[in-house]
Motif scaffolding. Structure first.
Motif, mmCIF file in Angstrom:
data_model
loop_
_atom_site.group_PDB
_atom_site.id
_atom_site.type_symbol
_atom_site.label_atom_id
_atom_site.label_comp_id
_atom_site.label_asym_id
_atom_site.label_seq_id
_atom_site.Cartn_x
_atom_site.Cartn_y
_atom_site.Cartn_z
ATOM 1 N N ALA A 43 0.849 -1.200 0.000
ATOM 2 C CA ALA A 43 0.000 0.000 0.000
ATOM 3 C C ALA A 43 0.881 1.246 0.000
ATOM 4 C CB ALA A 43 -0.923 -0.006 1.217
ATOM 5 N N GLY A 44 0.372 2.327 -0.579
ATOM 6 C CA GLY A 44 1.154 3.567 -0.606
ATOM 7 C C GLY A 44 1.232 4.213 0.761
ATOM 8 N N ARG A 45 0.087 4.534 1.340
ATOM 9 C CA ARG A 45 -0.031 5.084 2.690
ATOM 10 C C ARG A 45 -1.333 4.576 3.275
ATOM 11 N NH1 ARG A 45 2.705 9.563 0.406
ATOM 12 N NH2 ARG A 45 0.820 10.263 -0.664
ATOM 13 N N VAL A 46 -1.398 4.510 4.598
ATOM 14 C CA VAL A 46 -2.654 4.148 5.254
ATOM 15 C C VAL A 46 -2.933 5.147 6.369
ATOM 16 C CG1 VAL A 46 -2.553 1.689 4.730
ATOM 17 C CG2 VAL A 46 -1.490 2.546 6.829
ATOM 18 N N ALA A 47 -4.203 5.487 6.560
ATOM 19 C CA ALA A 47 -4.602 6.338 7.666
ATOM 20 C C ALA A 47 -4.915 5.466 8.878
ATOM 21 C CB ALA A 47 -5.831 7.159 7.278
ATOM 22 N N VAL A 48 -4.671 6.001 10.061
ATOM 23 C CA VAL A 48 -4.971 5.285 11.300
ATOM 24 C C VAL A 48 -5.879 6.163 12.147
ATOM 25 C CG1 VAL A 48 -4.041 4.301 13.429
ATOM 26 C CG2 VAL A 48 -2.772 4.046 11.280
ATOM 27 N N TRP A 49 -7.061 5.653 12.467
ATOM 28 C CA TRP A 49 -7.998 6.367 13.345
ATOM 29 C C TRP A 49 -7.451 6.226 14.766
ATOM 30 C CZ3 TRP A 49 -11.252 9.924 12.234
ATOM 31 C CH2 TRP A 49 -12.307 10.257 13.081
ATOM 32 N N PRO A 75 -9.194 11.846 16.099
ATOM 33 C CA PRO A 75 -10.638 11.637 16.029
ATOM 34 C C PRO A 75 -11.470 12.883 16.315
ATOM 35 C CG PRO A 75 -9.576 9.847 17.228
ATOM 36 C CD PRO A 75 -8.536 10.913 17.028
ATOM 37 N N LYS A 76 -10.857 13.913 16.891
ATOM 38 C CA LYS A 76 -11.593 15.140 17.181
ATOM 39 C C LYS A 76 -11.471 16.184 16.073
ATOM 40 C CE LYS A 76 -11.164 14.668 22.216
ATOM 41 N NZ LYS A 76 -10.680 15.318 23.452
ATOM 42 N N THR A 77 -10.743 15.869 15.018
ATOM 43 C CA THR A 77 -10.552 16.823 13.928
ATOM 44 C C THR A 77 -11.880 17.115 13.231
ATOM 45 O OG1 THR A 77 -8.294 16.059 13.554
ATOM 46 C CG2 THR A 77 -9.343 17.256 11.749
ATOM 47 N N GLY A 78 -12.092 18.386 12.904
ATOM 48 C CA GLY A 78 -13.312 18.786 12.211
ATOM 49 C C GLY A 78 -13.339 18.299 10.769
ATOM 50 N N THR A 79 -14.533 18.334 10.179
ATOM 51 C CA THR A 79 -14.745 17.769 8.843
ATOM 52 C C THR A 79 -13.863 18.423 7.787
ATOM 53 O OG1 THR A 79 -17.025 17.237 9.403
ATOM 54 C CG2 THR A 79 -16.470 17.347 7.059
ATOM 55 N N ARG A 80 -13.767 19.733 7.811
ATOM 56 C CA ARG A 80 -13.005 20.426 6.777
ATOM 57 C C ARG A 80 -11.522 20.071 6.845
ATOM 58 N NH1 ARG A 80 -13.174 26.990 5.653
ATOM 59 N NH2 ARG A 80 -11.631 27.024 3.986
ATOM 60 N N GLU A 81 -10.959 20.077 8.049
ATOM 61 C CA GLU A 81 -9.535 19.767 8.198
ATOM 62 C C GLU A 81 -9.266 18.308 7.882
ATOM 63 O OE1 GLU A 81 -6.476 19.783 11.922
ATOM 64 O OE2 GLU A 81 -7.445 21.696 11.442
ATOM 65 N N ASP A 100 -15.319 1.451 16.157
ATOM 66 C CA ASP A 100 -15.184 2.887 15.913
ATOM 67 C C ASP A 100 -16.207 3.360 14.876
ATOM 68 O OD1 ASP A 100 -13.089 3.165 17.681
ATOM 69 O OD2 ASP A 100 -11.545 2.890 16.151
ATOM 70 N N VAL A 101 -16.850 4.471 15.154
ATOM 71 C CA VAL A 101 -17.759 5.106 14.202
ATOM 72 C C VAL A 101 -16.981 6.210 13.496
ATOM 73 C CG1 VAL A 101 -19.901 6.378 13.900
ATOM 74 C CG2 VAL A 101 -19.748 4.586 15.648
ATOM 75 N N PRO A 103 -16.349 9.246 10.610
ATOM 76 C CA PRO A 103 -17.147 10.299 9.974
ATOM 77 C C PRO A 103 -17.330 10.033 8.478
ATOM 78 C CG PRO A 103 -14.932 11.085 10.400
ATOM 79 C CD PRO A 103 -15.029 9.742 11.054
ATOM 80 N N PRO A 104 -18.385 10.578 7.884
ATOM 81 C CA PRO A 104 -18.672 10.341 6.460
ATOM 82 C C PRO A 104 -17.544 10.732 5.520
ATOM 83 C CG PRO A 104 -20.575 11.296 7.555
ATOM 84 C CD PRO A 104 -19.461 11.346 8.545
ATOM 85 N N VAL A 105 -16.704 11.696 5.935
ATOM 86 C CA VAL A 105 -15.632 12.140 5.057
ATOM 87 C C VAL A 105 -14.652 11.004 4.751
ATOM 88 C CG1 VAL A 105 -14.089 12.940 6.903
ATOM 89 C CG2 VAL A 105 -13.992 14.034 4.658
ATOM 90 N N LEU A 106 -14.671 9.942 5.563
ATOM 91 C CA LEU A 106 -13.785 8.802 5.337
ATOM 92 C C LEU A 106 -14.473 7.664 4.587
ATOM 93 C CD1 LEU A 106 -12.002 8.599 8.828
ATOM 94 C CD2 LEU A 106 -11.213 9.767 6.772
ATOM 95 N N ASP A 107 -15.718 7.845 4.208
ATOM 96 C CA ASP A 107 -16.482 6.757 3.572
ATOM 97 C C ASP A 107 -15.857 6.254 2.281
ATOM 98 O OD1 ASP A 107 -18.300 6.754 5.600
ATOM 99 O OD2 ASP A 107 -19.893 7.812 4.516
#
Length: 491
Positions: A43-49, A75-81, A100-101, A103-107
């Protein structure tokens, strides 16, 4: 050590992490991370919640073992950031705990649930060999707070992480026998690299409190914890608890006194809190100084002299200099110990650059490889560094003087009527800038007057450092690491 992380060879009982009641041994961590690393390979990069859970530890360790850069997400970062970070880093997937729930921005990202109880496939390696990546390969992409624009992703190579952690091993006599206690978030350098990868590189253990409390600190330090990492707000709460007549104060004092090392970082610890903790426990808190882009630069040694208000001398392998605004390098002249300059550092602890931002990378570095920190400091003849604040927000030019906000804040905190204090500068037609004090009173119903506070500072420091304006607040704005957000004060 050729491997970035310790490899246990003494059976499965060696404790690696503890989150509440959940304990993970080195054997279990190796097994779970091997299974996940096999899935991440290529994989190139992976995000970690990055929640404060064992799932985050397994996710980051698996990415490191697979040689895949991990992007920790707050996990507290706002949607825009958060949308900016995802668009900028382009992760192939997001790793999270099964419960973990997100946010939609990660869908749009593939979701991979981390299983801390996973078993390896027959053969024990998940079917994929996991060679140690090169020291210069990216390990983490950590996003800075972005005070002048959207956050920038600092690319941290394995070399920088190893260099910083090994320099701290030298300075703090850090061994595999140490048990580190902390409650820091796991999406940033302090909590993740120092607080998790630090023990895992040594073969030691980390006990994460989940949520900070003085009771939890006392419990863990009294039951085997040897080191405590915290930020100033945490140590302030410890100092307040030690001052109280509450039943747990004596137990807390005993627990802190028994710790081998109490370390504060991420912002300056007020001298007042230093002294209160030392008086109650006989134990001095030591400070260190680092940044996302440089990891650790300086630190007070375990066998060194603790000096409240200083962050120690440069760590092994780190070059440090102070530079005037015109580029003149300040010499270490004992005759001018109060000379203020910007800290610049160079060494194996530095980042590779900002992701997708060659312009920002070039602006942050000098032509010969020194990183411009933006932090202003003095340096004494012994090499101890005293940070006076950020160049942009904490260096006040008033009446022809260069004044550091930090020393005025410490003076204000020595006043019994002040609970919290921050100092900034504002434009003034006569002085250039006037000193403004932002104060949270110990008794909001009867705060000390502006004149009283100005006289108090003038008596402790000098008249030109007294606040010209005092503004009272119920609380100071702080970020997740406890740093005061001074730009918000003038908003």
């Amino acid at each position: 050590m050729t491997s970035l992380l310790f490899v246990a060879d003494d059976g499965s009982e060696r404790e690696a992490t503890r989150f509440g009641e959940h304990t993970m041994t080195y054997d279990r961590l190796a097994t779970a991370s091997t299974v996940l690393a096999a899935r991440l390979a290529g994989a190139g990069r992976v995000a970690v919640w990055a929640t404060p859970t064992p799932e985050t530890v397994v996710a980051v360790v698996a990415a490191l073992r697979a040689g895949v850069p991990a992007v920790p997400l707050n996990p507290k970062t706002g949607t825009r950031e958060l949308a900016h970070i995802v668009a900028d880093s382009e992760p192939a997937a997001v790793l999270a705990g099964a419960g973990d729930v997100l946010p939609p921005v990660l869908d749009a990202l593939e979701r991979i649930d981390v299983d801390v109880d996973a078993d390896t496939a027959p053969g024990g390696d998940g079917g994929v060999a996991l060679p140690e990546p090169s020291p210069e390969s990216p390990a983490l992409v950590v996003y800075t707070s972005g005070t002048t624009g959207p956050p920038k992703g600092a690319i941290l190579p394995r070399r920088a992480i190893a260099a910083s952690l090994d320099a701290l091993e030298d300075a703090w006599q850090w061994t595999g026998e140490d048990v580190l206690v902390h409650a820091l978030p796991l999406f940033h350098v302090h909590g993740l690299i120092l607080g998790v990868l630090g023990p895992l590189r040594r073969g030691g253990s980390v006990r994460h409190l989940g949520r900070f409390s003085t009771e939890a600190v006392a419990r863990e330090l009294s039951s085997g914890g040897t080191m405590l990492f915290g930020v100033p707000t945490m140590y302030h709460r410890l100092a307040e608890a030690l001052d109280s007549s509450a039943p747990g104060a004596a137990e807390l004092a005993k627990a802190l006194a028994g710790a081998r090392l109490l370390v504060s970082g991420s912002a300056a610890l007020p001298v007042h809190d230093h002294e209160r903790i030392a008086a109650a426990t006989g134990r001095r808190v030591i400070e260190r100084y680092g940044m996302t882009e440089t990891l650790m630069n300086t630190g007070v040694r375990a066998d060194g002299e603790p000096r409240p208000g200083t962050v120690g001398a440069p760590l092994r392998g780190v070059e440090l200099r102070l530079v005037e605004e015109d580029g003149t390098v300040l010499t270490r002249d004992a005759a001018a110990p109060d000379a203020i300059g910007e800290i610049q550092v160079r060494g194996p602890n530095l980042f590779t650059g900002y992701l997708n931002r060659p312009d920002a990378t070039a602006a942050a570095l000098t032509g010969d490889g020194w990183f411009r920190t933006g932090d202003m400091a003095t340096r004494d003849a012994d090499g101890y560094v005293r940070i006076v604040g950020r160049k942009a927000t904490d260096l006040i030019k008033s009446g022809g003087y260069k004044i550091g906000a930090g020393e005025i804040e410490n003076a204000l905190l020595d006043h019994p009527g002040v609970r919290e204090a921050a100092v900034t500068g504002e434009p003034d037609p006569d002085l250039g800038e006037r000193i403004v004090a932002w104060v949270v009173a110990a008794d909001p119903a009867a705060p000390p007057t502006a004149e009283e506070l100005a006289d108090h500072v003038a008596a402790q420091l000098s008249p030109h450092k007294r606040p010209r304006t005092v503004r009272y607040l119920d609380a100071l704005p702080r970020n997740d690491l406890g740093k005061i957000m001074k730009r918000s004060l003038h908003g």
